[in-house]
Design a protein around this motif. Sequence first.
Motif, PDB file in Angstrom:
ATOM      1  N   ASP A 202      52.538  14.125 -21.050  1.00 40.64           N
ATOM      2  CA  ASP A 202      52.260  13.110 -20.039  1.00 40.64           C
ATOM      3  C   ASP A 202      52.248  11.750 -20.722  1.00 40.64           C
ATOM      4  OD1 ASP A 202      49.872  11.358 -18.709  1.00 40.64           O
ATOM      5  OD2 ASP A 202      51.039  12.449 -17.190  1.00 40.64           O
ATOM      6  N   PHE A 203      53.117  10.832 -20.284  1.00 35.76           N
ATOM      7  CA  PHE A 203      53.238   9.563 -21.002  1.00 35.76           C
ATOM      8  C   PHE A 203      51.982   8.714 -20.888  1.00 35.76           C
ATOM      9  CE2 PHE A 203      55.187   8.473 -16.848  1.00 35.76           C
ATOM     10  CZ  PHE A 203      54.533   7.285 -16.530  1.00 35.76           C
ATOM     11  N   VAL A 204      51.233   8.839 -19.800  1.00 33.67           N
ATOM     12  CA  VAL A 204      50.003   8.060 -19.654  1.00 33.67           C
ATOM     13  C   VAL A 204      48.999   8.480 -20.714  1.00 33.67           C
ATOM     14  CG1 VAL A 204      48.078   7.487 -18.129  1.00 33.67           C
ATOM     15  CG2 VAL A 204      50.398   7.694 -17.191  1.00 33.67           C
ATOM     16  N   GLU A 205      48.776   9.781 -20.837  1.00 34.04           N
ATOM     17  CA  GLU A 205      47.817  10.280 -21.826  1.00 34.04           C
ATOM     18  C   GLU A 205      48.284   9.984 -23.250  1.00 34.04           C
ATOM     19  OE1 GLU A 205      47.282  14.401 -21.096  1.00 34.04           O
ATOM     20  OE2 GLU A 205      46.305  14.128 -19.146  1.00 34.04           O
ATOM     21  N   ALA A 206      49.573  10.198 -23.511  1.00 32.38           N
ATOM     22  CA  ALA A 206      50.100  10.003 -24.862  1.00 32.38           C
ATOM     23  C   ALA A 206      49.977   8.554 -25.315  1.00 32.38           C
ATOM     24  CB  ALA A 206      51.563  10.452 -24.921  1.00 32.38           C
ATOM     25  N   VAL A 216      49.185  -0.403 -21.189  1.00 32.67           N
ATOM     26  CA  VAL A 216      50.206  -1.365 -21.602  1.00 32.67           C
ATOM     27  C   VAL A 216      50.152  -2.584 -20.685  1.00 32.67           C
ATOM     28  CG1 VAL A 216      51.709   0.423 -22.546  1.00 32.67           C
ATOM     29  CG2 VAL A 216      52.008  -0.296 -20.164  1.00 32.67           C
ATOM     30  N   ASN A 217      50.768  -3.662 -21.144  1.00 24.75           N
ATOM     31  CA  ASN A 217      50.781  -4.911 -20.383  1.00 24.75           C
ATOM     32  C   ASN A 217      51.993  -5.043 -19.474  1.00 24.75           C
ATOM     33  OD1 ASN A 217      49.802  -5.704 -23.502  1.00 24.75           O
ATOM     34  ND2 ASN A 217      48.380  -6.272 -21.849  1.00 24.75           N
ATOM     35  N   LEU A 218      53.100  -4.398 -19.861  1.00 24.69           N
ATOM     36  CA  LEU A 218      54.342  -4.513 -19.096  1.00 24.69           C
ATOM     37  C   LEU A 218      55.086  -3.191 -19.124  1.00 24.69           C
ATOM     38  CD1 LEU A 218      56.550  -6.229 -17.626  1.00 24.69           C
ATOM     39  CD2 LEU A 218      57.472  -6.757 -19.897  1.00 24.69           C
ATOM     40  N   ILE A 219      55.619  -2.801 -17.971  1.00 26.18           N
ATOM     41  CA  ILE A 219      56.453  -1.605 -17.864  1.00 26.18           C
ATOM     42  C   ILE A 219      57.778  -1.987 -17.229  1.00 26.18           C
ATOM     43  CG2 ILE A 219      56.707   0.706 -16.863  1.00 26.18           C
ATOM     44  CD1 ILE A 219      53.645   0.904 -16.801  1.00 26.18           C
ATOM     45  N   TYR A 227      56.867   8.517 -11.074  1.00 31.85           N
ATOM     46  CA  TYR A 227      56.363   7.661 -12.151  1.00 31.85           C
ATOM     47  C   TYR A 227      55.555   6.480 -11.614  1.00 31.85           C
ATOM     48  CZ  TYR A 227      59.042   9.749 -16.021  1.00 31.85           C
ATOM     49  OH  TYR A 227      59.540  10.581 -16.991  1.00 31.85           O
ATOM     50  N   ILE A 228      55.780   6.067 -10.381  1.00 28.32           N
ATOM     51  CA  ILE A 228      55.205   4.808  -9.891  1.00 28.32           C
ATOM     52  C   ILE A 228      53.674   4.813  -9.921  1.00 28.32           C
ATOM     53  CG2 ILE A 228      55.081   3.225  -7.938  1.00 28.32           C
ATOM     54  CD1 ILE A 228      57.950   4.082  -7.208  1.00 28.32           C
ATOM     55  N   PRO A 229      52.985   5.815  -9.347  1.00 23.50           N
ATOM     56  CA  PRO A 229      51.522   5.785  -9.429  1.00 23.50           C
ATOM     57  C   PRO A 229      51.008   5.913 -10.861  1.00 23.50           C
ATOM     58  CG  PRO A 229      52.277   7.852  -8.457  1.00 23.50           C
ATOM     59  CD  PRO A 229      53.457   6.948  -8.524  1.00 23.50           C
ATOM     60  N   ARG A 230      51.738   6.608 -11.701  1.00 27.73           N
ATOM     61  CA  ARG A 230      51.319   6.742 -13.103  1.00 27.73           C
ATOM     62  C   ARG A 230      51.499   5.421 -13.845  1.00 27.73           C
ATOM     63  NH1 ARG A 230      54.893  11.746 -14.594  1.00 27.73           N
ATOM     64  NH2 ARG A 230      53.761  11.801 -16.571  1.00 27.73           N
ATOM     65  N   ASP A 231      52.553   4.686 -13.503  1.00 32.27           N
ATOM     66  CA  ASP A 231      52.720   3.345 -14.059  1.00 32.27           C
ATOM     67  C   ASP A 231      51.507   2.483 -13.724  1.00 32.27           C
ATOM     68  OD1 ASP A 231      55.286   3.906 -15.045  1.00 32.27           O
ATOM     69  OD2 ASP A 231      56.309   3.059 -13.304  1.00 32.27           O
ATOM     70  N   VAL A 232      51.101   2.530 -12.457  1.00 26.16           N
ATOM     71  CA  VAL A 232      49.961   1.728 -12.010  1.00 26.16           C
ATOM     72  C   VAL A 232      48.703   2.121 -12.786  1.00 26.16           C
ATOM     73  CG1 VAL A 232      48.426   1.274 -10.044  1.00 26.16           C
ATOM     74  CG2 VAL A 232      50.924   1.232  -9.738  1.00 26.16           C
ATOM     75  N   ASP A 233      48.509   3.408 -12.997  1.00 26.02           N
ATOM     76  CA  ASP A 233      47.345   3.872 -13.751  1.00 26.02           C
ATOM     77  C   ASP A 233      47.360   3.340 -15.187  1.00 26.02           C
ATOM     78  OD1 ASP A 233      46.349   5.286 -11.623  1.00 26.02           O
ATOM     79  OD2 ASP A 233      47.139   7.227 -12.285  1.00 26.02           O
ATOM     80  N   LEU A 235      48.806   0.595 -16.492  1.00 30.74           N
ATOM     81  CA  LEU A 235      48.789  -0.844 -16.732  1.00 30.74           C
ATOM     82  C   LEU A 235      47.378  -1.372 -16.982  1.00 30.74           C
ATOM     83  CD1 LEU A 235      51.425  -2.081 -14.151  1.00 30.74           C
ATOM     84  CD2 LEU A 235      51.557  -2.360 -16.635  1.00 30.74           C
ATOM     85  N   GLU A 236      47.283  -2.269 -17.933  1.00 28.40           N
ATOM     86  CA  GLU A 236      46.049  -2.986 -18.214  1.00 28.40           C
ATOM     87  C   GLU A 236      45.835  -4.084 -17.162  1.00 28.40           C
ATOM     88  OE1 GLU A 236      43.750  -2.799 -21.389  1.00 28.40           O
ATOM     89  OE2 GLU A 236      44.421  -0.888 -20.544  1.00 28.40           O
ATOM     90  N   PRO A 237      44.640  -4.656 -17.064  1.00 26.14           N
ATOM     91  CA  PRO A 237      44.422  -5.784 -16.155  1.00 26.14           C
ATOM     92  C   PRO A 237      45.451  -6.895 -16.389  1.00 26.14           C
ATOM     93  CG  PRO A 237      42.324  -4.986 -16.970  1.00 26.14           C
ATOM     94  CD  PRO A 237      43.375  -4.225 -17.714  1.00 26.14           C
TER      95      PRO A 237
END
Length: 337
Positions: A202-206, A216-219, A227-233, A235-237
Amino acid sequence: MTSLPTEMTAIEIAEPGGPEGLRPTRRPLPQPGPGEVLIRIAAAGVNRPDVLQRKGAYPPPPGASDIPGLEIAGEVVALGDQVTSLHQGQQVCALVTGGGYAEYCVAPSAQCLPLPQGLSAIEGAALPETFFTVWSNVFDRGGLKAGEAFLVQGGSSGIGTTAIQLAKAFGAKVFTTAGSAEKCQACKDLGADLAINYREADFVEAIREANDGRGVNLILDMVGGAYIPRDVDLLEPDGRLVFIAFLGGPKAEINFQKVMVKRLTITGSTLRARDIGFKAAIAAQLQTQVWPLIESGQVKPQIYRTFPLEQAAEAHALMESSAHIGKIMLTVAAQRS
């Protein structure tokens, strides 16, 4: 100067559908209008938008050639009125709105760049579509800064290999996803700090594990879909999510409260339909900011395989297999000797 022919060989989409719909044909030689040049093509890049156009899902914008092909390199052989920045005989690469799968193509002079010193025409033709796209979306729209953490989904693609190198060259921490151990290693060889095999992890956990619990700051995402909801998860503030394609589909369910609480920016763009002024501005930035990195060898286009122009169908089949790492290119017979 050698006289120009009245006709040329080009690859047309004889019928929408599979790669077999791409067929050689004869077309009249295009003529440059005001602000345009005619380029004798040595090589052209193959890109995902070409595949979509072949399938009938991405029609060319009004006024553009119906011949596929969005990036070329070769020799300027004729100038339209009002062209002062280029000269006949100059070796250039160019971003075009269509017409690249041919022996000749017209391009706006403002979208032409000098072939970087030390690069072949094949390498030069691999630059425009990916470098214009990455610069405008990662650095212009996405605002990537030195020291930030950056994730590019699909790191082994032409876009991905470009994004990894440029983000690293400008001081970012770079993460990426790819679909095999070989592709992940190729991404790391290009400078990625971590490449995650999305089939196994899982790329979020890794990424959180590798980045001291932070996201991360930018995707830069060309996958979309699940992938979209995982991208949102992830992202940093004040993070930014930029879409350039949706290979996994354009729809997803996401929790917009996370978007609001983290002050996220979700955006995206397409390049082909943008006006010449926009593309000219990107070209100017590339020449000053990126061309020196290419000429010094710090950044280099990654060529996976080349095909003769007449084998465009085979090149499309390879692209759709996703077996490649980097760019797939076409070469023109008259320039292959």
